[in-house]
Design a protein around this motif. Sequence first.
Motif, PDB file in Angstrom:
ATOM      1  N   PRO A   1     -11.514  16.990 -60.273  1.00  0.00           N
ATOM      2  CA  PRO A   1     -11.216  18.377 -60.805  1.00  0.00           C
ATOM      3  C   PRO A   1     -12.550  19.300 -60.650  1.00  0.00           C
ATOM      4  N   GLU A   2     -12.358  20.163 -59.548  1.00  0.00           N
ATOM      5  CA  GLU A   2     -13.818  21.193 -60.099  1.00  0.00           C
ATOM      6  C   GLU A   2     -14.032  21.889 -61.621  1.00  0.00           C
TER       7      GLU A   2
ATOM      8  N   ALA B   1     -14.437  27.180 -50.384  1.00  0.00           N
ATOM      9  CA  ALA B   1     -15.243  26.008 -50.508  1.00  0.00           C
ATOM     10  C   ALA B   1     -14.425  25.250 -49.721  1.00  0.00           C
ATOM     11  N   GLY B   2     -13.193  25.141 -49.974  1.00  0.00           N
ATOM     12  CA  GLY B   2     -11.995  24.705 -49.448  1.00  0.00           C
ATOM     13  C   GLY B   2     -11.573  23.971 -48.096  1.00  0.00           C
TER      14      GLY B   2
ATOM     15  N   ILE C   1     -12.094  21.900 -44.975  1.00  0.00           N
ATOM     16  CA  ILE C   1     -11.866  21.458 -43.868  1.00  0.00           C
ATOM     17  C   ILE C   1     -12.032  22.211 -42.659  1.00  0.00           C
ATOM     18  N   ALA C   2     -12.508  22.770 -42.319  1.00  0.00           N
ATOM     19  CA  ALA C   2     -13.239  23.320 -41.261  1.00  0.00           C
ATOM     20  C   ALA C   2     -14.504  22.125 -40.947  1.00  0.00           C
TER      21      ALA C   2
ATOM     22  N   LEU D   1     -23.669  27.828 -43.803  1.00  0.00           N
ATOM     23  CA  LEU D   1     -23.029  28.556 -45.584  1.00  0.00           C
ATOM     24  C   LEU D   1     -22.602  27.950 -46.342  1.00  0.00           C
ATOM     25  N   HIS D   2     -22.388  26.412 -46.351  1.00  0.00           N
ATOM     26  CA  HIS D   2     -21.955  25.641 -47.468  1.00  0.00           C
ATOM     27  C   HIS D   2     -23.379  24.959 -47.923  1.00  0.00           C
ATOM     28  N   VAL D   3     -24.448  25.055 -47.422  1.00  0.00           N
ATOM     29  CA  VAL D   3     -25.574  24.728 -48.645  1.00  0.00           C
ATOM     30  C   VAL D   3     -25.797  25.978 -48.962  1.00  0.00           C
TER      31      VAL D   3
END
Length: 187
Positions: free
Chosen positions: A75-76, A88-89, A93-94, A156-158
């Motif tokens: 859970p987040e 974020a999800g 997925i990408a 972007l993620h980092v």
Amino acid sequence: MRNDSQLVYNAPARVFHWLTAGLLLVQFVLAWSMPEVHRDTKPVGLIAWHLGVGVVILLLVLVRLTWRVAHPAPPEPATSPRVMRTLAGLTHIALYALLIVLPLMGWANASSRDWPVALFARIPLPYLSSPGSRFGHALGDWHANLAWVLLALVVLHVCAAIYHHLVLRDGTLIRMLPTSRDSKSTS
Ligand code: HEM
Ligand code: HEM
């Protein structure tokens, strides 16, 4: 009541994550150091390494995704705004999609050049397009261009992970750190 360890990704998920990140780094260094690929280029040296590491990344991501489907994420932190969780999800997925599509395109391009591809330099893999195929050839350009999209998403993620850690201070980064304590009860 939930304790902190229940918010952490399980150990295999964390190992898969950091193994993928490390191999991807190696793969970009190889891609940018290998000689330019022309019609008569031979798949040797750094190019052979690029093909070999690429198919290992593909296999790793397929195993990782299988594991992930069977073991949902913990859970987040409730502090993350809903819009950020959705973003974020979608980014995750990408990332997964690109980590599958990109190697397949490179592999199809290698086949169109009549370059054999093998797993761990031992197990021969089938051709994904016929030698000389225009489609396979065109996928080479897509492969190189989509690699930039992957790189942009990783940046972007980092940045998001660092923002969570330094600004929101909500423990999101801790969920994925290799040193975090494992959770037996979630994911
Ligand atoms: C996630 C994994 C991969 C990444 C991030 C990646 C990245 C890249 C990048 C950035 C380039 C362009 C290099 C340049 O600027 O000259 C490239 C080219 C290439 N890659 Fe990959 N690659 C991956 C997987 C693979 C795989 C699995 C194969 C084949 C089995 C492959 C085969 C090739 C080939 C043949 C080229 C040359 C394409 C052309 O110039 O037409 N790659 N790759
Ligand atoms: C370099 C390539 C990377 C790739 C391809 C990648 C990919 C991913 C993916 C697909 C997920 C989703 C996991 C899941 O729920 O199934 C994830 C989660 C995560 N990644 Fe990465 N990652 C990379 C690098 C990094 C780096 C360098 C950091 C830290 C600075 C990081 C921090 C995180 C965190 C904290 C999570 C958990 C996010 C959450 O709980 O919502 N990642 N990563």
